[in-house]
Scaffold this motif. Structure first.
Motif, short mmCIF file in Angstrom:
data_model
loop_
_atom_site.label_atom_id
_atom_site.label_comp_id
_atom_site.label_asym_id
_atom_site.label_seq_id
_atom_site.Cartn_x
_atom_site.Cartn_y
_atom_site.Cartn_z
N ALA A 55 23.51 33.38 15.61
CA ALA A 55 23.56 34.82 15.23
C ALA A 55 23.21 35.81 16.38
O ALA A 55 22.62 37.31 16.70
CB ALA A 55 21.85 35.24 14.28
N CYS A 56 23.78 36.29 16.76
CA CYS A 56 24.33 36.92 18.62
C CYS A 56 24.97 37.92 18.43
O CYS A 56 24.74 39.09 18.91
CB CYS A 56 24.87 36.70 19.96
SG CYS A 56 27.35 35.85 19.09
N GLY A 57 25.59 38.09 16.95
CA GLY A 57 25.76 39.40 16.39
C GLY A 57 27.13 39.85 17.44
O GLY A 57 28.27 40.84 16.76
N GLN A 58 28.23 39.12 18.09
CA GLN A 58 29.13 39.48 19.11
C GLN A 58 30.27 39.55 17.55
O GLN A 58 31.00 40.23 18.17
CB GLN A 58 29.29 38.54 19.69
CG GLN A 58 28.48 38.11 21.50
CD GLN A 58 28.95 39.25 22.56
OE1 GLN A 58 29.13 40.58 22.05
NE2 GLN A 58 28.94 38.92 23.17
N PRO A 64 36.96 44.49 14.13
CA PRO A 64 37.97 46.43 13.90
C PRO A 64 37.91 46.47 11.97
O PRO A 64 38.36 47.30 11.92
CB PRO A 64 39.40 46.28 14.56
CG PRO A 64 40.05 44.83 14.78
CD PRO A 64 38.28 43.82 14.54
N ALA A 65 37.76 44.95 11.52
CA ALA A 65 38.66 45.07 10.25
C ALA A 65 37.22 45.23 8.88
O ALA A 65 37.14 45.62 7.83
CB ALA A 65 39.12 44.11 9.53
N ASN A 66 36.06 45.12 9.64
CA ASN A 66 34.91 44.79 9.23
C ASN A 66 34.12 44.06 8.18
O ASN A 66 34.52 44.20 7.02
CB ASN A 66 34.32 46.35 8.65
CG ASN A 66 33.05 46.08 8.21
OD1 ASN A 66 32.12 45.75 8.67
ND2 ASN A 66 32.63 46.81 7.13
N VAL A 80 23.36 46.33 11.37
CA VAL A 80 24.42 45.99 11.68
C VAL A 80 24.38 48.09 11.52
O VAL A 80 24.27 48.32 10.74
CB VAL A 80 25.62 45.80 10.78
CG1 VAL A 80 26.58 45.82 11.94
CG2 VAL A 80 25.19 44.11 11.24
N PHE A 81 25.47 48.32 12.89
CA PHE A 81 25.68 50.16 12.74
C PHE A 81 26.58 50.71 13.68
O PHE A 81 27.10 49.95 15.04
CB PHE A 81 23.98 51.05 13.33
CG PHE A 81 23.39 50.77 14.40
CD1 PHE A 81 24.33 51.18 15.54
CD2 PHE A 81 22.45 49.31 14.87
CE1 PHE A 81 23.88 50.75 16.95
CE2 PHE A 81 22.19 49.00 16.18
CZ PHE A 81 22.48 49.52 17.08
N LYS A 82 26.95 51.17 13.52
CA LYS A 82 27.98 52.01 14.47
C LYS A 82 27.32 52.25 15.43
O LYS A 82 26.33 53.63 15.84
CB LYS A 82 29.11 53.20 13.73
CG LYS A 82 29.89 53.25 12.41
CD LYS A 82 30.79 53.86 12.34
CE LYS A 82 31.60 53.55 11.04
NZ LYS A 82 32.57 54.36 10.22
N LEU A 83 28.86 52.10 16.14
CA LEU A 83 27.74 53.11 17.95
C LEU A 83 28.16 54.02 17.98
O LEU A 83 29.24 54.62 17.62
CB LEU A 83 29.22 52.07 18.82
CG LEU A 83 28.65 50.66 18.82
CD1 LEU A 83 29.77 50.16 20.20
CD2 LEU A 83 26.81 49.89 19.41
N PRO A 84 27.78 54.91 18.54
CA PRO A 84 28.02 56.18 19.13
C PRO A 84 28.66 56.59 19.87
O PRO A 84 29.27 55.92 20.81
CB PRO A 84 26.23 56.93 20.28
CG PRO A 84 26.33 55.71 21.17
CD PRO A 84 26.24 54.50 19.06
N PRO A 85 29.77 57.64 19.32
CA PRO A 85 30.62 57.74 20.51
C PRO A 85 30.30 58.42 21.81
O PRO A 85 28.53 57.84 22.31
CB PRO A 85 30.94 59.42 19.99
CG PRO A 85 30.02 60.07 18.83
CD PRO A 85 28.98 58.41 18.82
N MET A 86 31.52 57.82 22.48
CA MET A 86 31.34 57.70 24.05
C MET A 86 30.66 59.31 24.68
O MET A 86 29.93 59.37 25.59
CB MET A 86 32.61 57.74 24.33
CG MET A 86 32.87 56.71 25.03
SD MET A 86 32.39 54.84 25.31
CE MET A 86 32.23 55.33 26.98
#
Length: 303
Positions: A55-58, A64-66, A80-86
């Motif tokens: 369960a490292c979540g890598q 990319p396809a979720n 699980v959440f989307k990463l903040p934009p750069m």
């Protein structure tokens, strides 16, 4: 072979949505528990390979396809959440500015730290990397000067109780069994500290926790890598700094906590803890206007 630690046992459940999966292979590439592999143009799961899913979540983070979900070992799809934009992430210069502006603060305003800031510090600390998930690091939060003062009194009693064992005569007896470094540390630091802390406590001053309005005691279970505690405490310290708080890391308090079952009980800690570090926080009563450049003891670049 599954990794059975304090907070988790067995493998986490991995599910692949074959309709979404493009078999790009990224999940297999980053998987280190090794249950994922590609066969017959499909991503498959074999929990008997190496450790199975830890369960490292890598795989979830990179797909990319979720198309992957993992449940178990303290991980669920809700985590699980989307990463903040750069453009919302700190640049190196911003991060370095935070680092070079940090000083160990031991003088605080007569002002409590707001609960919402405490929660943010804990959230930041929880992002810290760990040896094997889930994290075995815990923290006891002493919110408010009265709570911190109670902790200081516990430490003072421990120091008073142990003082008879920390004296020049005992040190001389132990000298043949100690390294030069340990001997000097005891002679030049520990012995003077014991005497000073006890005597100065009579004046009402607090040399243990510096009358801070907030203290966080980080510890780990016996299953953890000892370094996990220090990483989490460092992250918490930087989070406090980023929000305008003064911070200071203290190794002295947790030394006594580790060996005092009554104190661990009072702090709602496990019966056995491994490693430990206390970080104090508060609004600084002083303002630093200059930074001090530091250097590592040694740097070797092998290329």
């Amino acid at each position: 072979m599954s990794l059975d630690f304090g907070r988790a046992s067995g493998e986490a459940l991995v599910s692949i949505d074959e309709e979404k999966c493009t078999v790009c292979g990224l999940c297999v590439k980053v998987c280190r528990g090794a249950p994922l592999y590609i066969e017959e143009n499909k991503v498959k799961v074999d929990q008997t390979r190496l450790f199975g899913c830890i369960a490292c979540g890598q795989c979830v983070a990179i797909c990319p396809a979720n198309a992957i979900s993992v449940v178990g070992r303290d991980l669920s799809p809700e985590d699980v959440f989307k990463l903040p934009p750069m453009n919302e992430r700190a640049t190196f210069d911003q991060f370095n500015s935070l680092l070079v502006s940090r000083r160990s603060v031991r003088d605080f305003q007569d002002r409590e730290v707001e609960p919402e800031l405490i929660q943010k510090i804990i959230e930041a600390a929880s992002t810290s990397p760990m040896g094997v998930p889930p994290s075995e690091v815990g923290v006891t939060v002493l919110a408010g000067r009265s709570r911190v003062a109670e902790f200081k009194e516990m430490l003072l009693k421990d120091v008073q109780r142990m003082k008879p064992f920390f004296n020049p005569f005992t040190l001389a007896l132990m000298r043949p069994f100690m390294s030069e470094e340990d001997y000097l540390g005891m002679k030049q630091f520990v012995l003077p500290v014991f005497n000073f802390y006890i005597e100065d406590a009579k004046t009402g001053r607090d040399w243990f926790l510096y009358n801070a309005p907030l203290a966080m005691c980080f510890y780990a279970s016996a299953f953890a890598d000892p370094a996990d505690v220090y990483v989490a405490a460092t992250t918490a310290m930087l989070a406090g700094q980023a929000m305008g708080l003064g911070t200071c890391m203290l190794g002295f308090p947790m030394y006594f906590v580790r060996y005092d079952a009554n104190v661990r009980k009072e702090l709602h800690m496990p019966k056995t803890v491994r490693g430990g570090l206390t970080v104090i926080f508060g609004y600084p009563a002083v303002k630093y206007v200059r930074g001090i450049k530091r250097r590592l003891a040694r740097v070797e670049v092998l290329s």
